[in-house]
Design a protein around this motif. Structure first.
Motif, PDB file in Angstrom:
ATOM      1  N   HIS A  67      -3.511   2.054  -3.799  1.00 56.35           N
ATOM      2  CA  HIS A  67      -4.520   2.293  -2.776  1.00 56.35           C
ATOM      3  C   HIS A  67      -5.627   1.245  -2.821  1.00 56.35           C
ATOM      4  CE1 HIS A  67      -8.199   4.005  -0.990  1.00 56.35           C
ATOM      5  NE2 HIS A  67      -7.378   4.645  -0.168  1.00 56.35           N
TER       6      HIS A  67
ATOM      7  N   LEU B 204      -8.313  10.786  -5.782  1.00 59.66           N
ATOM      8  CA  LEU B 204      -7.047  10.084  -5.996  1.00 59.66           C
ATOM      9  C   LEU B 204      -6.757   9.923  -7.485  1.00 59.66           C
ATOM     10  CD1 LEU B 204      -7.215   7.181  -3.374  1.00 59.66           C
ATOM     11  CD2 LEU B 204      -6.012   9.364  -3.183  1.00 59.66           C
TER      12      LEU B 204
ATOM     13  N   TYR C 115       0.821  -1.214   0.000  1.00 54.84           N
ATOM     14  CA  TYR C 115       0.000   0.000   0.000  1.00 54.84           C
ATOM     15  C   TYR C 115       0.855   1.264   0.000  1.00 54.84           C
ATOM     16  CZ  TYR C 115      -3.674  -3.336   0.982  1.00 54.84           C
ATOM     17  OH  TYR C 115      -4.543  -4.396   0.893  1.00 54.84           O
TER      18      TYR C 115
ATOM     19  N   LYS D  70      -2.049   6.437  -4.478  1.00 56.07           N
ATOM     20  CA  LYS D  70      -1.856   7.467  -3.466  1.00 56.07           C
ATOM     21  C   LYS D  70      -1.125   8.681  -4.022  1.00 56.07           C
ATOM     22  CE  LYS D  70      -1.916   4.441   0.548  1.00 56.07           C
ATOM     23  NZ  LYS D  70      -1.176   3.971   1.739  1.00 56.07           N
ATOM     24  N   SER D  71      -0.374   8.482  -5.096  1.00 58.59           N
ATOM     25  CA  SER D  71       0.321   9.595  -5.738  1.00 58.59           C
ATOM     26  C   SER D  71       0.401   9.321  -7.233  1.00 58.59           C
ATOM     27  CB  SER D  71       1.728   9.792  -5.149  1.00 58.59           C
ATOM     28  OG  SER D  71       2.483   8.602  -5.266  1.00 58.59           O
TER      29      SER D  71
ATOM     30  N   GLU E 271       2.119  10.421   0.935  1.00 60.19           N
ATOM     31  CA  GLU E 271       0.974   9.556   1.142  1.00 60.19           C
ATOM     32  C   GLU E 271       1.391   8.162   1.591  1.00 60.19           C
ATOM     33  OE1 GLU E 271       1.621  11.271  -1.499  1.00 60.19           O
ATOM     34  OE2 GLU E 271       0.016  12.725  -1.814  1.00 60.19           O
ATOM     35  N   SER E 272       2.618   7.778   1.284  1.00 56.83           N
ATOM     36  CA  SER E 272       3.068   6.418   1.601  1.00 56.83           C
ATOM     37  C   SER E 272       3.369   6.229   3.083  1.00 56.83           C
ATOM     38  CB  SER E 272       4.318   6.068   0.778  1.00 56.83           C
ATOM     39  OG  SER E 272       5.428   6.826   1.223  1.00 56.83           O
TER      40      SER E 272
ATOM     41  N   THR F 231     -12.672   7.967  -2.606  1.00 56.03           N
ATOM     42  CA  THR F 231     -11.377   8.000  -3.298  1.00 56.03           C
ATOM     43  C   THR F 231     -11.422   8.891  -4.538  1.00 56.03           C
ATOM     44  OG1 THR F 231     -11.880   6.107  -4.746  1.00 56.03           O
ATOM     45  CG2 THR F 231     -10.994   5.631  -2.547  1.00 56.03           C
TER      46      THR F 231
END
Length: 355
Positions: free
Chosen positions: A262, A317, A258, A276-277, A348-349, A314
Motif C-alpha cells: 500500500h 492496515l 499495489y 492491504k492484507s 483489497e487487491s 492507514t
C-alpha cells in the motif's frame, strides 16, 4: 478545523493573521504552522534581498495552487507521463501515449502531465479532461497548454520548474517515461536518483518505447556498460525500473505494484511497509530468509500501527517493520515485488488505484 486565508489586500493581513493566531492552539496542524511562521519571522528579522522575498512569495503561491488543486483527489492514485514535447500526433510513441492514458484511467487511476504538447498532449488526450491534470510552466516564450487540458480547473500554471516537479512527483504513484530529449532524460534520471536514494517512492517506474523500438534498450545498455560494470551503481538498482514496448506489461507493472503493498514510511529508525492484507507467518519467514541482507539489525516483523501513526488514514492496515539499511533500494523494490506475489487474490487487491 480548516483555515482558509484570503489575503487579497495588505489591509486584510493583520486581521487574518490575528484570527489564525487565535485559532492556532486548537488547530490539528499547530506544530507545522508554528514552524512555518517561525521561519518567516526569522527571515523577516534577517538580511535577505528583495529578490529573495519575491522567490519565496512566488514559490508559496505555486505551492498553494498545487495543494488546493490536488487535495480533493488525494485518495486516487495518479500516473505521471514524461516524454518529448516534439513528437507529432502521427508518431507511434504519441499513439501509444494516447492508448496508455486511456487504459490507466480505465483502471481507475488519474493522469498527470506537464500540460504541453507531444507526449503530454497525448496523455491528456487519452485520459480526457475529467481524469487529467496538467502542470504547465510559465516560460518567456509561453508554453501554452494543450487543447485536451486547456481551460480545465485541474490545469495549474507554475512559475518555477522546481515547484512544478515537486507536484509531478509528490502526487504521483507511478511514472511512465516515453522517448524524449534532454528534458526527458533529465526527468528519467532524476526519478531514478530519487528512487535509488529513497527520497521518492517506492513507486513503479516504467520506460515505454514503441513496438520494436530500441530507445530504452540502448539506454539500458549504456547503464549496464558505463554505470553497473564500473561499480557506479549496484546491479540491483536496475530493479527500480521496467522497460517495455507492450502496454499490457506497462499496465501490469502499475497495478501489480499495489496488489498487496500500500505505502511506506519511516517511524523512528524503522522502515514500515503498510499492506492491504496481512501476510502469512510463513511468507514473512521467507522474506527474512531472502532479504535479511538489506537490514542493519533485527528481522522483518509483522506489526500493528505505531503510536506515532495515530490518526493516520492507514492506521488499521497491517504492517511490516524492519531496520532497513537505506542503501539497497533496488533490493527493496525486489522485496516489494515478492510481497505483491503473496495473497494475490485478496479482496483489497481489486482496487490498486485507491490510496
Amino acid at each position: 478545523m480548516t483555515i482558509t486565508p484570503s489575503f487579497n489586500t495588505n489591509e486584510s493581513l493583520p486581521g487574518e493573521l490575528a484570527e489564525l493566531i487565535k485559532r492556532l492552539p486548537t488547530h490539528k496542524y499547530k506544530k507545522w504552522i508554528e514552524q512555518s511562521l517561525a521561519t518567516l519571522l526569522r527571515m523577516g528579522s534577517g538580511e535577505i534581498d528583495r529578490l529573495d522575498w519575491k522567490i519565496l512569495s512566488a514559490s508559496l503561491s505555486d505551492l498553494e495552487r498545487g495543494f488546493k488543486t490536488f487535495y480533493p483527489y488525494r485518495h486516487i492514485r495518479k500516473v505521471t507521463f514524461f516524454g518529448s514535447a516534439r513528437l507529432p500526433s502521427d508518431s507511434p510513441e504519441y499513439q501509444m501515449a494516447v492508448d496508455f492514458g486511456r487504459r490507466v484511467t480505465e483502471l481507475g487511476f488519474m493522469l498527470m502531465t506537464g500540460g504541453g504538447g507531444g507526449i503530454m498532449q497525448a496523455g491528456n488526450e487519452g485520459a480526457g479532461k475529467d481524469k487529467s491534470f496538467g502542470l504547465n510552466i510559465q516560460l518567456p516564450f509561453e508554453q501554452s497548454a494543450n487543447q485536451f487540458i486547456d481551460g480545465d480547473p485541474k490545469l495549474i500554471h507554475f512559475k518555477y520548474f522546481f515547484t512544478r516537479k515537486l507536484f509531478l512527483l509528490r502526487e504521483s504513484d507511478a511514472i511512465g517515461v516515453f522517448p524524449g530529449g534532454f528534458g526527458t532524460q533529465d526527468e528519467a534520471f532524476e526519478c531514478l536518483t530519487l528512487c535509488q536514494t529513497g527520497r521518492y517512492g517506492p513507486v513503479p517506474l516504467i520506460l515505454i518505447d514503441r513496438p520494436g523500438g530500441d530507445y530504452w534498450t540502448d539506454w539500458d545498455a549504456y547503464v549496464e556498460k558505463h554505470l553497473v560494470k564500473r561499480g557506479l551503481v549496484n546491479p540491483e538498482d536496475r530493479s527500480v525500473y521496467t522497460i517495455t514496448d507492450d502496454l499490457d506489461v506497462a499496465c501490469e507493472a502499475i497495478t501489480s505494484f499495489y496488489r498487496v503493498y500500500h505505502s511506506s514510511r519511516y517511524v523512528g529508525e524503522q522502515f514500515v511497509i503498510r499492506l492491504k492484507s496481512e501476510l502469512k507467518d510463513s511468507d514473512v519467514e521467507w522474506l527474512n530468509e531472502n532479504f535479511l541482507d538489506i537490514l542493519v539489525k533485527g528481522r522483518i516483523e509483522k506489526t500493528p500501527a505505531f503510536p506515532q501513526e495515530t490518526g493516520d488514514e492507514t492506521f488499521d492496515l497491517p504492517r511490516l517493520a524492519m531496520y532497513f539499511n537505506q542503501r539497497d533500494l533496488g533490493r527493496l523494490y525486489q522485496m516489494i515485488a515478492a510481497i505483491n506475489r503473496m495473497n494475490p487474490t485478496s479482496p483489497e487487491s481489486e482496487h490498486p488505484e485507491l490510496k
